[in-house]
Motif scaffolding. Structure first.
Motif, PDB file in Angstrom:
ATOM      1  N   LYS A 278       0.839  -1.204   0.000  1.00 46.05           N
ATOM      2  CA  LYS A 278       0.000   0.000   0.000  1.00 46.05           C
ATOM      3  C   LYS A 278       0.870   1.249   0.000  1.00 46.05           C
ATOM      4  CE  LYS A 278      -4.135  -1.743   2.296  1.00 46.05           C
ATOM      5  NZ  LYS A 278      -4.985  -1.653   3.491  1.00 46.05           N
ATOM      6  N   PHE A 279       1.870   1.258   0.887  1.00 49.32           N
ATOM      7  CA  PHE A 279       2.755   2.422   0.945  1.00 49.32           C
ATOM      8  C   PHE A 279       3.576   2.557  -0.341  1.00 49.32           C
ATOM      9  CE2 PHE A 279       2.073   2.383   5.593  1.00 49.32           C
ATOM     10  CZ  PHE A 279       1.824   3.736   5.777  1.00 49.32           C
ATOM     11  N   MET A 280       3.956   1.449  -0.948  1.00 48.03           N
ATOM     12  CA  MET A 280       4.708   1.514  -2.200  1.00 48.03           C
ATOM     13  C   MET A 280       3.880   2.131  -3.313  1.00 48.03           C
ATOM     14  SD  MET A 280       6.913  -1.933  -2.509  1.00 48.03           S
ATOM     15  CE  MET A 280       8.155  -2.360  -1.339  1.00 48.03           C
ATOM     16  N   PHE A 281       2.603   1.756  -3.398  1.00 43.58           N
ATOM     17  CA  PHE A 281       1.749   2.325  -4.438  1.00 43.58           C
ATOM     18  C   PHE A 281       1.460   3.799  -4.172  1.00 43.58           C
ATOM     19  CE2 PHE A 281       0.396  -2.196  -5.222  1.00 43.58           C
ATOM     20  CZ  PHE A 281       1.010  -2.276  -6.462  1.00 43.58           C
TER      21      PHE A 281
ATOM     22  N   GLN B  40       8.742   5.558  -0.405  1.00 46.65           N
ATOM     23  CA  GLN B  40       9.205   4.259  -0.899  1.00 46.65           C
ATOM     24  C   GLN B  40      10.207   3.631   0.072  1.00 46.65           C
ATOM     25  OE1 GLN B  40       8.152   2.471  -3.311  1.00 46.65           O
ATOM     26  NE2 GLN B  40       7.002   3.888  -4.543  1.00 46.65           N
ATOM     27  N   ILE B  41      11.117   4.421   0.576  1.00 47.59           N
ATOM     28  CA  ILE B  41      12.106   3.906   1.534  1.00 47.59           C
ATOM     29  C   ILE B  41      11.402   3.440   2.805  1.00 47.59           C
ATOM     30  CG2 ILE B  41      14.033   4.587   3.032  1.00 47.59           C
ATOM     31  CD1 ILE B  41      14.943   6.406   0.690  1.00 47.59           C
ATOM     32  N   TYR B  42      10.435   4.216   3.267  1.00 46.01           N
ATOM     33  CA  TYR B  42       9.666   3.817   4.445  1.00 46.01           C
ATOM     34  C   TYR B  42       8.924   2.508   4.192  1.00 46.01           C
ATOM     35  CZ  TYR B  42       6.111   3.863   8.088  1.00 46.01           C
ATOM     36  OH  TYR B  42       5.294   3.519   9.136  1.00 46.01           O
ATOM     37  N   ALA B  43       8.343   2.360   3.002  1.00 46.74           N
ATOM     38  CA  ALA B  43       7.596   1.143   2.678  1.00 46.74           C
ATOM     39  C   ALA B  43       8.512  -0.079   2.651  1.00 46.74           C
ATOM     40  CB  ALA B  43       6.897   1.300   1.328  1.00 46.74           C
TER      41      ALA B  43
END
Length: 84
Positions: free
Chosen positions: A22-25, A73-76
């Motif tokens: 979800k975070f990546m998208f 993205q890094i967080y995901a």
């Protein structure tokens, strides 16, 4: 009994969890929005200068959105989906 354990061990599993994807998208959408806001402002005639290329949206907002998207993205990637 040993065959059942072998089948369980051979089950394919995803590297990331649902939360990670979800975070990546979301990060991908923010990056895409930043690049869309960065586009345009050119001129069809090379002899005519268009000052719209130095617009606040293209100089400040769009690159900031792209960097925020990369941060998401890094967080995901680093997010642990199993931790509650």
């Amino acid at each position: 009994m040993g065959e059942q354990k072998r089948k369980e061990a051979a089950k394919p599993s995803f590297i990331f969890g649902k939360k990670n994807y979800k975070f990546m998208f979301i990060g991908l959408a923010v990056i895409a929005l930043g690049f869309i806001l960065m586009s345009g402002g050119g001129s069809d005639d090379p002899n005519v200068f268009n000052p719209e290329i130095f617009n606040w949206r293209r100089i400040r907002l769009a690159p900031t959105l792209v960097l925020i998207g990369f941060g998401i993205q890094i967080y995901a990637i680093l997010l642990n989906p199993d931790k509650k």
